[in-house]
Design an enzyme around this catalytic site. Structure first.
Site, PDB file in Angstrom:
ATOM      1  N   ASN A  56     -20.103   9.224   0.549  1.00  0.00           N
ATOM      2  CA  ASN A  56     -21.046   8.111   0.638  1.00  0.00           C
ATOM      3  C   ASN A  56     -21.987   8.278   1.814  1.00  0.00           C
ATOM      4  O   ASN A  56     -21.689   8.975   2.793  1.00  0.00           O
ATOM      5  CB  ASN A  56     -20.286   6.783   0.736  1.00  0.00           C
ATOM      6  N   TYR A  91     -14.601   6.735 -13.082  1.00  0.00           N
ATOM      7  CA  TYR A  91     -14.277   5.655 -12.134  1.00  0.00           C
ATOM      8  C   TYR A  91     -14.811   4.320 -12.667  1.00  0.00           C
ATOM      9  O   TYR A  91     -14.089   3.321 -12.732  1.00  0.00           O
ATOM     10  CB  TYR A  91     -14.890   5.970 -10.760  1.00  0.00           C
ATOM     11  N   ASP A 101       0.856  -1.194   0.000  1.00  0.00           N
ATOM     12  CA  ASP A 101       0.000   0.000   0.000  1.00  0.00           C
ATOM     13  C   ASP A 101       0.884   1.233   0.000  1.00  0.00           C
ATOM     14  O   ASP A 101       1.948   1.238   0.623  1.00  0.00           O
ATOM     15  CB  ASP A 101      -0.874  -0.028   1.277  1.00  0.00           C
ATOM     16  N   ASN A 126      -4.513   6.624   0.919  1.00  0.00           N
ATOM     17  CA  ASN A 126      -5.837   6.740   1.550  1.00  0.00           C
ATOM     18  C   ASN A 126      -5.944   5.759   2.707  1.00  0.00           C
ATOM     19  O   ASN A 126      -6.943   5.062   2.860  1.00  0.00           O
ATOM     20  CB  ASN A 126      -6.946   6.472   0.517  1.00  0.00           C
ATOM     21  N   SER A 163     -16.860  -3.417  -9.328  1.00  0.00           N
ATOM     22  CA  SER A 163     -17.942  -2.660  -8.699  1.00  0.00           C
ATOM     23  C   SER A 163     -19.226  -2.824  -9.486  1.00  0.00           C
ATOM     24  O   SER A 163     -19.201  -2.958 -10.722  1.00  0.00           O
ATOM     25  CB  SER A 163     -17.536  -1.185  -8.680  1.00  0.00           C
ATOM     26  N   ARG A 217     -30.275   1.031  -2.602  1.00  0.00           N
ATOM     27  CA  ARG A 217     -29.012   0.346  -2.873  1.00  0.00           C
ATOM     28  C   ARG A 217     -28.973  -0.967  -2.116  1.00  0.00           C
ATOM     29  O   ARG A 217     -29.701  -1.156  -1.131  1.00  0.00           O
ATOM     30  CB  ARG A 217     -27.807   1.195  -2.382  1.00  0.00           C
ATOM     31  N   LYS A 249     -12.911   0.640 -13.925  1.00  0.00           N
ATOM     32  CA  LYS A 249     -13.211  -0.726 -13.459  1.00  0.00           C
ATOM     33  C   LYS A 249     -13.549  -1.619 -14.653  1.00  0.00           C
ATOM     34  O   LYS A 249     -13.128  -2.776 -14.725  1.00  0.00           O
ATOM     35  CB  LYS A 249     -14.385  -0.705 -12.470  1.00  0.00           C
ATOM     36  N   LYS A 306     -11.205   5.628  -5.712  1.00  0.00           N
ATOM     37  CA  LYS A 306     -12.591   5.136  -5.745  1.00  0.00           C
ATOM     38  C   LYS A 306     -13.685   6.202  -5.652  1.00  0.00           C
ATOM     39  O   LYS A 306     -14.850   5.839  -5.503  1.00  0.00           O
ATOM     40  CB  LYS A 306     -12.782   4.132  -4.604  1.00  0.00           C
ATOM     41  N   TYR A 308     -18.506  -5.585  -6.191  1.00  0.00           N
ATOM     42  CA  TYR A 308     -19.072  -5.209  -4.891  1.00  0.00           C
ATOM     43  C   TYR A 308     -20.271  -4.293  -5.101  1.00  0.00           C
ATOM     44  O   TYR A 308     -20.225  -3.392  -5.939  1.00  0.00           O
ATOM     45  CB  TYR A 308     -18.084  -4.409  -4.040  1.00  0.00           C
ATOM     46  N   PHE A 309     -21.284  -4.468  -4.260  1.00  0.00           N
ATOM     47  CA  PHE A 309     -22.378  -3.505  -4.229  1.00  0.00           C
ATOM     48  C   PHE A 309     -21.989  -2.412  -3.219  1.00  0.00           C
ATOM     49  O   PHE A 309     -20.908  -1.849  -3.356  1.00  0.00           O
ATOM     50  CB  PHE A 309     -23.725  -4.227  -4.060  1.00  0.00           C
TER      51      PHE A 309
HETATM   52  P1  NAD Z   1      -9.718   2.447   0.232  1.00  0.00           P
HETATM   53  O1  NAD Z   1      -9.380   3.755  -0.386  1.00  0.00           O
HETATM   54  O2  NAD Z   1     -10.031   2.415   1.676  1.00  0.00           O
HETATM   55  O3  NAD Z   1      -8.559   1.388  -0.061  1.00  0.00           O
HETATM   56  C1  NAD Z   1      -7.729   1.469  -1.193  1.00  0.00           C
HETATM   57  C2  NAD Z   1      -6.294   1.344  -0.713  1.00  0.00           C
HETATM   58  O4  NAD Z   1      -5.428   1.430  -1.841  1.00  0.00           O
HETATM   59  C3  NAD Z   1      -5.885   2.451   0.264  1.00  0.00           C
HETATM   60  O5  NAD Z   1      -5.288   1.859   1.394  1.00  0.00           O
HETATM   61  C4  NAD Z   1      -4.876   3.281  -0.526  1.00  0.00           C
HETATM   62  O6  NAD Z   1      -3.885   3.858   0.312  1.00  0.00           O
HETATM   63  C5  NAD Z   1      -4.322   2.249  -1.487  1.00  0.00           C
HETATM   64  N1  NAD Z   1      -3.789   2.807  -2.730  1.00  0.00           N
HETATM   65  C6  NAD Z   1      -4.339   3.779  -3.507  1.00  0.00           C
HETATM   66  N2  NAD Z   1      -3.550   4.035  -4.550  1.00  0.00           N
HETATM   67  C7  NAD Z   1      -2.473   3.203  -4.464  1.00  0.00           C
HETATM   68  C8  NAD Z   1      -1.316   2.997  -5.241  1.00  0.00           C
HETATM   69  N3  NAD Z   1      -1.073   3.711  -6.356  1.00  0.00           N
HETATM   70  N4  NAD Z   1      -0.433   2.044  -4.846  1.00  0.00           N
HETATM   71  C9  NAD Z   1      -0.647   1.322  -3.725  1.00  0.00           C
HETATM   72  N5  NAD Z   1      -1.706   1.505  -2.929  1.00  0.00           N
HETATM   73  C10 NAD Z   1      -2.628   2.413  -3.295  1.00  0.00           C
HETATM   74  O7  NAD Z   1     -10.935   1.829  -0.613  1.00  0.00           O
HETATM   75  P2  NAD Z   1     -11.859   0.575  -0.321  1.00  0.00           P
HETATM   76  O8  NAD Z   1     -13.228   1.068  -0.068  1.00  0.00           O
HETATM   77  O9  NAD Z   1     -11.209  -0.342   0.638  1.00  0.00           O
HETATM   78  O10 NAD Z   1     -11.886  -0.063  -1.777  1.00  0.00           O
HETATM   79  C11 NAD Z   1     -11.009  -1.110  -2.154  1.00  0.00           C
HETATM   80  C12 NAD Z   1     -11.264  -1.456  -3.616  1.00  0.00           C
HETATM   81  O11 NAD Z   1     -12.640  -1.821  -3.784  1.00  0.00           O
HETATM   82  C13 NAD Z   1     -11.010  -0.298  -4.585  1.00  0.00           C
HETATM   83  O12 NAD Z   1     -10.435  -0.822  -5.757  1.00  0.00           O
HETATM   84  C14 NAD Z   1     -12.408   0.217  -4.878  1.00  0.00           C
HETATM   85  O13 NAD Z   1     -12.489   0.828  -6.141  1.00  0.00           O
HETATM   86  C15 NAD Z   1     -13.224  -1.068  -4.826  1.00  0.00           C
HETATM   87  N6  NAD Z   1     -14.649  -0.829  -4.516  1.00  0.00           N
HETATM   88  C16 NAD Z   1     -14.987  -0.134  -3.384  1.00  0.00           C
HETATM   89  C17 NAD Z   1     -16.326   0.120  -3.121  1.00  0.00           C
HETATM   90  C18 NAD Z   1     -16.722   0.924  -1.914  1.00  0.00           C
HETATM   91  O14 NAD Z   1     -17.865   1.438  -1.901  1.00  0.00           O
HETATM   92  N7  NAD Z   1     -15.893   1.053  -0.884  1.00  0.00           N
HETATM   93  C19 NAD Z   1     -17.328  -0.351  -3.984  1.00  0.00           C
HETATM   94  C20 NAD Z   1     -16.951  -1.075  -5.114  1.00  0.00           C
HETATM   95  C21 NAD Z   1     -15.593  -1.328  -5.368  1.00  0.00           C
HETATM   96  N1  UFG Z   2     -26.962   9.728  -0.623  1.00  0.00           N
HETATM   97  C1  UFG Z   2     -27.637  10.750   0.014  1.00  0.00           C
HETATM   98  N2  UFG Z   2     -26.903  11.629   0.743  1.00  0.00           N
HETATM   99  C2  UFG Z   2     -25.552  11.532   0.882  1.00  0.00           C
HETATM  100  C3  UFG Z   2     -24.871  10.482   0.229  1.00  0.00           C
HETATM  101  C4  UFG Z   2     -25.614   9.599  -0.528  1.00  0.00           C
HETATM  102  O1  UFG Z   2     -28.856  10.868  -0.088  1.00  0.00           O
HETATM  103  O2  UFG Z   2     -24.935  12.368   1.561  1.00  0.00           O
HETATM  104  C5  UFG Z   2     -27.752   8.720  -1.385  1.00  0.00           C
HETATM  105  C6  UFG Z   2     -27.385   8.637  -2.857  1.00  0.00           C
HETATM  106  O3  UFG Z   2     -28.124   9.573  -3.605  1.00  0.00           O
HETATM  107  C7  UFG Z   2     -27.737   7.164  -3.155  1.00  0.00           C
HETATM  108  C8  UFG Z   2     -27.446   6.433  -1.850  1.00  0.00           C
HETATM  109  O4  UFG Z   2     -27.459   7.449  -0.843  1.00  0.00           O
HETATM  110  O5  UFG Z   2     -29.119   7.048  -3.419  1.00  0.00           O
HETATM  111  C9  UFG Z   2     -26.104   5.731  -1.813  1.00  0.00           C
HETATM  112  O6  UFG Z   2     -25.089   6.664  -2.194  1.00  0.00           O
HETATM  113  P1  UFG Z   2     -23.517   6.344  -1.960  1.00  0.00           P
HETATM  114  O7  UFG Z   2     -22.765   7.552  -2.388  1.00  0.00           O
HETATM  115  O8  UFG Z   2     -23.306   5.858  -0.573  1.00  0.00           O
HETATM  116  O9  UFG Z   2     -23.270   5.095  -2.914  1.00  0.00           O
HETATM  117  P2  UFG Z   2     -23.405   4.957  -4.501  1.00  0.00           P
HETATM  118  O10 UFG Z   2     -24.370   3.841  -4.756  1.00  0.00           O
HETATM  119  O11 UFG Z   2     -23.679   6.257  -5.146  1.00  0.00           O
HETATM  120  O12 UFG Z   2     -21.936   4.526  -4.927  1.00  0.00           O
HETATM  121  C10 UFG Z   2     -21.172   3.567  -4.195  1.00  0.00           C
HETATM  122  C11 UFG Z   2     -19.693   3.838  -4.412  1.00  0.00           C
HETATM  123  C12 UFG Z   2     -19.337   3.576  -5.841  1.00  0.00           C
HETATM  124  C13 UFG Z   2     -19.750   2.194  -6.221  1.00  0.00           C
HETATM  125  C14 UFG Z   2     -21.226   1.983  -5.961  1.00  0.00           C
HETATM  126  C15 UFG Z   2     -21.627   0.562  -6.254  1.00  0.00           C
HETATM  127  O13 UFG Z   2     -19.383   5.187  -4.093  1.00  0.00           O
HETATM  128  O14 UFG Z   2     -17.957   3.667  -5.985  1.00  0.00           O
HETATM  129  O15 UFG Z   2     -21.505   2.269  -4.589  1.00  0.00           O
HETATM  130  O16 UFG Z   2     -20.779  -0.321  -5.635  1.00  0.00           O
HETATM  131  F1  UFG Z   2     -19.510   2.000  -7.525  1.00  0.00           F
END
Ligand code: NAD
Ligand code: UFG
Length: 338
Positions: A199, A149, A32, A36, A125, A231, A153, A85, A177-178
């Site tokens: 989020n 974004y 890492d 972030n 995603s 969602r 993916k 992300k 992932y959802f």
């Molecule tokens: P996160 O940001 O908490 O974790 C990502 C990690 O990657 C962090 O620790 C960051 O420091 C590290 N990182 C970023 N750029 C890097 C680089 N260039 N080299 C090495 N490390 C690096 O995010 P998360 O929520 O744990 O998500 C993990 C994965 O799942 C991501 O690929 C994200 O796109 C995917 N994903 C997340 C969600 C969500 O809602 N959290 C949904 C769908 C997919």
């Molecule tokens: N929402 C609000 N207020 C807020 C934030 C969100 O009303 O302050 C609503 C949004 O409009 C949506 C729902 O809450 O209806 C969920 O929103 P999130 O931002 O939590 O999640 P999204 O579904 O928009 O997106 C997330 C991740 C994306 C990922 C997607 C599916 O941010 O990266 O889930 O996995 F792709």
């Protein structure tokens, strides 16, 4: 003991997955760049696991660093979480998103090929599906990402499908992932967003603990039962466990696959807020605003492929998600900072 390179292993989903890997008798090697993440997450993970965890501070875009980590620790597989992300940010930093998410994955694959390892679990995603043509989304729903974004993916999914077909990297697990929320039940690790959370769940708990005034509900005029967005929220520990099931499947030589990881249940914004009100025992102020650009009214998974292929289903419900995320927030109002 099987060593697994976990890129992004210090982040939100990665940290929970590393704990599950250790529980299963595997050895995670966290790779890492901490762009972030916090080193305190590692300390907390070590405390919870009761063991030291190997950490390499490196960037997935750096071939030498990735190769060296795979070689030094004799890694047998990669779980590739590292990436950027934030959907909104991706619209103004498209170059960075393609650099880290797409080129970073290409570098990881090159290093794997060079080292002769061919098992990868990739964090995709639900966003790759885009506007639903039907619901629930099944894995064969057409893919049509609508943000930069999402495009990154999707590009990586295509790249993985190509290297699997060419036989260069055969054992590819694409996990879509959802909406992951919740935290470890100890309240010691969880999601620690920088600045104003984008989020829903992290925003709601910051309102509940008094850091922010009210939750902005982005639109209550959608064609959904209560007008707010729906969602498929999934507990991060359920999600973490799915990675173990994915690795087991690859280890057993059962080949490449793509699965949705969700519960199959849709919850509205208002239902999520109600869940957190129950968890924290107080009412959470809200303010209804306009729709957020690019949002989809409603989507949720058909998670039956993951059950059939991997024997995995989500076990935790919205009450569990809200309870655990609230415990994390209450105990760590500033995330990993003091
Ligand atoms: P996160 O940001 O908490 O974790 C990502 C990690 O990657 C962090 O620790 C960051 O420091 C590290 N990182 C970023 N750029 C890097 C680089 N260039 N080299 C090495 N490390 C690096 O995010 P998360 O929520 O744990 O998500 C993990 C994965 O799942 C991501 O690929 C994200 O796109 C995917 N994903 C997340 C969600 C969500 O809602 N959290 C949904 C769908 C997919
Ligand atoms: N929402 C609000 N207020 C807020 C934030 C969100 O009303 O302050 C609503 C949004 O409009 C949506 C729902 O809450 O209806 C969920 O929103 P999130 O931002 O939590 O999640 P999204 O579904 O928009 O997106 C997330 C991740 C994306 C990922 C997607 C599916 O941010 O990266 O889930 O996995 F792709």
């Amino acid at each position: 003991m099987q060593s697994i390179l976990v890129t992004g292993g210090a982040g939100y989903i990665g940290s929970h997955t590393c704990l599950e890997l250790i529980k299963s008798g595997r050895k995670p090697i966290i790779f890492d760049n901490f762009s972030n993440a916090s080193s305190r997450a590692i300390e907390r993970m070590e405390e919870l696991a009761g063991t030291e965890i190997e950490v390499v501070n490196g960037d997935v875009r750096n071939y030498e660093q990735v190769s060296k980590a795979i070689e030094d620790y004799n890694c047998e597989a990669v779980i590739h979480f590292a990436g950027l992300k934030a959907v909104g940010e991706s619209e103004v930093r498209a170059m960075d998103y393609h650099d880290v998410n797409v080129i970073g994955t290409h570098v990881v694959l090159r290093a794997m090929k060079q080292a002769g390892i061919d098992k990868i679990v990739f964090s995709s995603s639900a966003t790759v599906y885009g506007v639903p043509k039907f619901l629930p989304y099944t894995e064969d729903h057409p893919r049509n990402a609508t943000s930069t974004y999402g495009q990154t993916k999707l590009s990586v999914e295509y790249m993985l499908e190509d290297v699997r077909r060419s036989g260069e990297i055969k054992n590819v697990a694409i996990l879509r992932y959802f909406n992951p929320i919740g935290a470890h039940s100890s309240g010691r690790i969880g999601e620690a967003p920088n600045g104003i959370p984008n989020n829903l769940a992290p925003y709601v708990v910051q309102v509940a603990c008094g850091k922010r005034d009210a939750v902005n509900i982005w639109g209550d005029d959608y064609d959904t039962p209560d007008g707010t967005g729906v969602r498929d929220y999934i507990h991060v520990v359920d999600l973490a466990q799915a990675h173990l099931a994915a690795l087991d499947h690859l280890d057993a030589g059962k080949g490449a696959f793509t699965v949705n990881l969700g519960t199959g249940n849709g919850s509205s914004v208002k239902e999520v807020i109600a869940g957190f009100e129950k968890a924290c025992g107080k009412s959470i102020p809200v303010s209804v605003g306009p729709r957020r650009a690019g949002d989809i009214a409603c989507f949720y998974a058909d998670p039956s492929s993951a059950e059939k292929l991997l024997g995995w289903t989500a076990k935790l419900n919205m009450d569990d998600m809200c309870r655990d995320q609230w415990r994390w927030q209450e105990n760590n109002p500033n995330g990993y900072e003091d």
